[in-house]
Design a protein around this motif. Structure first.
Motif, short mmCIF file in Angstrom:
data_model
loop_
_atom_site.label_atom_id
_atom_site.label_comp_id
_atom_site.label_asym_id
_atom_site.label_seq_id
_atom_site.Cartn_x
_atom_site.Cartn_y
_atom_site.Cartn_z
N ALA A 54 42.72 46.45 38.73
CA ALA A 54 43.44 45.12 38.60
C ALA A 54 44.93 45.32 38.86
O ALA A 54 45.51 44.23 39.26
CB ALA A 54 43.18 44.66 37.08
N LYS A 55 45.44 46.42 39.03
CA LYS A 55 46.72 46.79 39.35
C LYS A 55 47.20 46.76 40.91
O LYS A 55 48.00 46.57 41.17
CB LYS A 55 47.38 47.97 38.68
N TYR A 59 36.35 46.99 41.67
CA TYR A 59 35.43 48.13 41.16
C TYR A 59 34.00 47.75 41.23
O TYR A 59 33.34 46.90 40.63
CB TYR A 59 35.90 48.67 39.69
N SER A 117 32.64 46.06 25.96
CA SER A 117 33.88 45.64 25.37
C SER A 117 35.07 46.56 25.71
O SER A 117 35.95 45.96 26.25
CB SER A 117 33.92 45.44 23.86
N TRP A 118 34.73 47.79 25.50
CA TRP A 118 35.85 48.69 26.28
C TRP A 118 35.84 48.85 27.59
O TRP A 118 36.89 48.94 27.92
CB TRP A 118 35.57 50.11 25.51
N ARG A 132 35.76 46.22 29.55
CA ARG A 132 36.52 45.11 29.88
C ARG A 132 37.89 45.34 29.62
O ARG A 132 38.92 45.17 30.33
CB ARG A 132 36.09 43.64 28.99
N LEU A 133 38.13 46.10 28.24
CA LEU A 133 39.49 46.37 28.03
C LEU A 133 40.22 47.32 29.06
O LEU A 133 41.39 47.22 29.72
CB LEU A 133 39.65 46.83 26.64
N MET A 175 39.14 47.72 32.29
CA MET A 175 39.31 47.12 33.46
C MET A 175 40.33 46.00 33.40
O MET A 175 41.08 45.64 34.51
CB MET A 175 37.78 46.48 33.96
N TYR A 176 40.27 44.98 32.48
CA TYR A 176 41.35 43.80 32.53
C TYR A 176 42.81 44.39 32.46
O TYR A 176 43.63 43.70 32.99
CB TYR A 176 40.97 42.98 31.34
N THR A 177 42.71 45.43 31.66
CA THR A 177 44.33 45.92 31.44
C THR A 177 44.94 46.76 32.65
O THR A 177 46.02 47.01 32.64
CB THR A 177 44.52 46.52 30.09
N GLY A 178 43.72 47.58 32.83
CA GLY A 178 44.49 48.97 33.88
C GLY A 178 44.99 49.93 33.19
O GLY A 178 45.55 50.85 33.66
#
Ligand code: COA
Length: 273
Positions: free
Chosen positions: A148-149, A154, A169-170, A172-173, A175-178
């Motif tokens: 995502a950065k 991916y 859930s993890w 997503r955390l 992948m969304y935050t990088g």
């Protein structure tokens, strides 16, 4: 520096991928430490060649993947190649095809594989580590998928493995935050199996590999095949393959050797048949 013994090494991709054998254990080294072992396309292809050579060597029963130096396992794909080889959807598809072909070899690898991780394990490096059967990490290692950065999607395979290891859930955390997580957190969420002091991680990984290579190859193959089928959608499971490897095991010379050695209180000598 990792004290990886260098015996009879073969090199690929101008020496950036090394393949050796230590006590019957195959070792593939990502060897581009100046770039934190970032993977160029040539390295992906060399990686595939090294995996193929070790797969076809009957003396090798287990393969360790490791990064050279103490700073990284693999810091992901080599971003400096992106402008030329991955600048739009069409180029990216060709790029992905070439690197995915090598990862497919690892995904379907018939022998057990272990990722020995020190330092950064990022992006494509995570993909490689997650495709290995087992992950042993040094306490200083760090993990992340910075797609995502960079603006990268991916792929399905990478995310499938991430979700199966750490849950949605993890995943997503991450992948969304990088974001990058440390070894303790990676172990807690199930991304890595064991964390050791950085100075001990190679010897500990080799010890596990030696234990595996002393066990009955057909029994290990049965476990590998069956666990892979468990992870598939029920409709895609090859139950016939599970049945066949069960028959091969129970009819094998090694099963006879295993029970005889137990009764005779000695170490079994397995041959893989
Ligand atoms: N692709 C290309 N080059 C890379 C790279 C990558 N994935 N990762 C590191 N490098 C290069 C750096 O450009 C630098 O080159 P230079 O010496 O010519 O400037 C060298 O490796 C050392 O990296 P540096 O950033 O100085 O080291 P560091 O220890 O401070 O940080 C990382 C290491 C891995 C955290 C950082 O380099 C990084 O974030 N890399 C990109 C990771 C990434 O996004 N991977 C996903 C790719 S899909």
């Amino acid at each position: 520096m990792l004290n990886v013994p260098k015996t009879g090494e073969t090199s690929y991709a101008d020496g950036k991928i090394l393949q050796g054998i230590v006590d019957g254990v195959g070792v593939v080294t990502f060897n581009n430490p100046d770039k934190r072992n970032a993977m160029s396309l040539e390295m992906w292809e060399g990686f595939g060649q090294a995996l193929t050579a070790l797969r076809d060597d009957p003396a090798v029963r287990v393969v360790i993947l490791v990064g050279a130096g103490d700073k990284a396992f693999v810091s992901g794909a080599d971003i400096s190649q992106f402008e030329k080889t991955r600048h739009n959807a069409e180029a990216s598809e060709e790029y992905s095809k070439r690197s995915a072909a090598q990862r497919a070899l690892l995904a379907d690898y018939p022998k057990p594989t272990i990722a020995c991780i020190r330092g950064f394990c990022l992006g494509g490096g995570m993909q490689v580590a997650m495709l290995a059967d087992i992950r042993i990490a040094g306490s200083g290692s760090q993990f992340g998928i910075p797609a995502a950065k960079l603006g990268i999607a991916y792929g399905y395979d990478g995310l499938r493995h991430l979700v199966s290891l750490v849950g949605p859930s993890w995943a997503r955390l991450i992948m969304y935050t990088g974001m990058r997580i440390n070894s303790a957190e990676a172990q807690r969420i199930g991304l890595v199996d064991r964390v050791l002091d950085d100075a001990e991680v190679w010897d500990a990984t080799l010890e596990i590999a030696r234990t595996i290579s002393g066990n009955a190859p057909l029994a290990i193959k049965a476990a590998k095949i069956t666990i892979a089928q468990v992870l598939k959608d029920p409709a895609e499971r090859d139950m016939a393959a599970i049945k066949q490897i069960g028959i091969d095991c129970m009819d094998s010379e090694d099963f006879r050797e295993g029970r005889t050695a137990f009764m005779e209180k000695r170490k079994p000598q397995f041959r893989g048949r």
